[in-house]
Design a protein around this motif. Structure first.
Motif, PDB file in Angstrom:
ATOM      1  N   UNK A   6     122.348  20.279   5.169  1.00 46.96           N
ATOM      2  CA  UNK A   6     121.047  20.229   5.844  1.00 46.96           C
ATOM      3  C   UNK A   6     119.916  20.092   4.826  1.00 46.96           C
ATOM      4  N   UNK A   7     118.789  19.513   5.269  1.00 46.81           N
ATOM      5  CA  UNK A   7     117.615  19.458   4.401  1.00 46.81           C
ATOM      6  C   UNK A   7     117.000  20.851   4.186  1.00 46.81           C
ATOM      7  N   UNK A   8     117.279  21.773   5.107  1.00 45.84           N
ATOM      8  CA  UNK A   8     116.772  23.145   4.994  1.00 45.84           C
ATOM      9  C   UNK A   8     117.884  23.987   4.379  1.00 45.84           C
ATOM     10  N   UNK A   9     117.688  24.444   3.152  1.00 41.09           N
ATOM     11  CA  UNK A   9     118.714  25.181   2.432  1.00 41.09           C
ATOM     12  C   UNK A   9     119.115  26.452   3.182  1.00 41.09           C
ATOM     13  N   UNK A  10     120.448  26.648   3.331  1.00 39.39           N
ATOM     14  CA  UNK A  10     120.973  27.870   3.947  1.00 39.39           C
ATOM     15  C   UNK A  10     120.923  27.912   5.457  1.00 39.39           C
ATOM     16  N   UNK A  11     120.580  26.805   6.118  1.00 32.18           N
ATOM     17  CA  UNK A  11     120.476  26.797   7.584  1.00 32.18           C
ATOM     18  C   UNK A  11     121.810  27.153   8.229  1.00 32.18           C
ATOM     19  N   UNK A  12     121.749  28.015   9.239  1.00 31.06           N
ATOM     20  CA  UNK A  12     122.917  28.346  10.046  1.00 31.06           C
ATOM     21  C   UNK A  12     122.542  28.143  11.503  1.00 31.06           C
ATOM     22  N   UNK A  14     123.431  25.218  15.171  1.00 28.12           N
ATOM     23  CA  UNK A  14     124.083  24.022  15.695  1.00 28.12           C
ATOM     24  C   UNK A  14     123.075  22.889  15.804  1.00 28.12           C
ATOM     25  N   UNK A  15     123.445  21.734  15.279  1.00 32.54           N
ATOM     26  CA  UNK A  15     122.626  20.524  15.365  1.00 32.54           C
ATOM     27  C   UNK A  15     123.538  19.393  15.790  1.00 32.54           C
ATOM     28  N   UNK A  16     123.133  18.653  16.811  1.00 31.36           N
ATOM     29  CA  UNK A  16     123.891  17.497  17.307  1.00 31.36           C
ATOM     30  C   UNK A  16     125.339  17.870  17.622  1.00 31.36           C
ATOM     31  N   UNK A  17     125.561  19.092  18.099  1.00 29.28           N
ATOM     32  CA  UNK A  17     126.901  19.533  18.465  1.00 29.28           C
ATOM     33  C   UNK A  17     127.770  19.948  17.289  1.00 29.28           C
ATOM     34  N   UNK A  18     127.183  20.030  16.086  1.00 27.07           N
ATOM     35  CA  UNK A  18     127.925  20.402  14.883  1.00 27.07           C
ATOM     36  C   UNK A  18     127.413  21.760  14.402  1.00 27.07           C
ATOM     37  N   UNK A  19     128.329  22.685  14.154  1.00 26.74           N
ATOM     38  CA  UNK A  19     127.970  24.036  13.720  1.00 26.74           C
ATOM     39  C   UNK A  19     127.831  24.086  12.199  1.00 26.74           C
ATOM     40  N   UNK A  20     126.672  24.560  11.741  1.00 27.53           N
ATOM     41  CA  UNK A  20     126.383  24.706  10.320  1.00 27.53           C
ATOM     42  C   UNK A  20     126.421  26.176   9.930  1.00 27.53           C
ATOM     43  N   UNK A  21     126.875  26.446   8.726  1.00 30.54           N
ATOM     44  CA  UNK A  21     126.841  27.790   8.152  1.00 30.54           C
ATOM     45  C   UNK A  21     126.432  27.649   6.697  1.00 30.54           C
ATOM     46  N   UNK A  22     125.367  28.329   6.321  1.00 30.74           N
ATOM     47  CA  UNK A  22     124.905  28.260   4.938  1.00 30.74           C
ATOM     48  C   UNK A  22     124.448  26.873   4.528  1.00 30.74           C
TER      49      UNK A  22
END
Length: 82
Positions: A6-12, A14-22
């Motif tokens: 992500x462009x935002x460091x450490x974002x946790x 869901x975006x566009x149906x994809x789960x982000x962690x860290x």
């Protein structure tokens, strides 16, 4: 498979149906990949690990089961009269 950062460091989240962690996620969804590329996310191909090798087959001619009695017909019991 692709790793998305992500462009935002450490974002946790869901975006566009994809789960982000860290700030990182994995996906192979074409629509999500296109969205992330347009929005400034870093999209990096990830090499898939090699498949696990199949266990080797038993050697030929080793059909005997060494855990039990040999494969012989049972026959009659000696305790029966008859």
């Amino acid at each position: 498979m692709y790793e998305i950062t992500t462009p935002v460091e450490g974002f946790t989240g869901t975006v566009a149906g994809v789960d982000f962690a860290g700030g990182r996620a994995l996906t192979a969804a074409p629509a999500a990949l296109a969205y992330f590329a347009r929005r400034g996310y870093t999209v990096t191909p990830v090499e898939a690990p090699p498949p696990e090798p199949d266990p080797s087959p038993d050697p030929p001619g080793d059909d005997q089961n060494s855990d039990g009695p040999p494969d012989t017909p049972a026959g009659r019991s000696r305790s029966r009269k008859g």
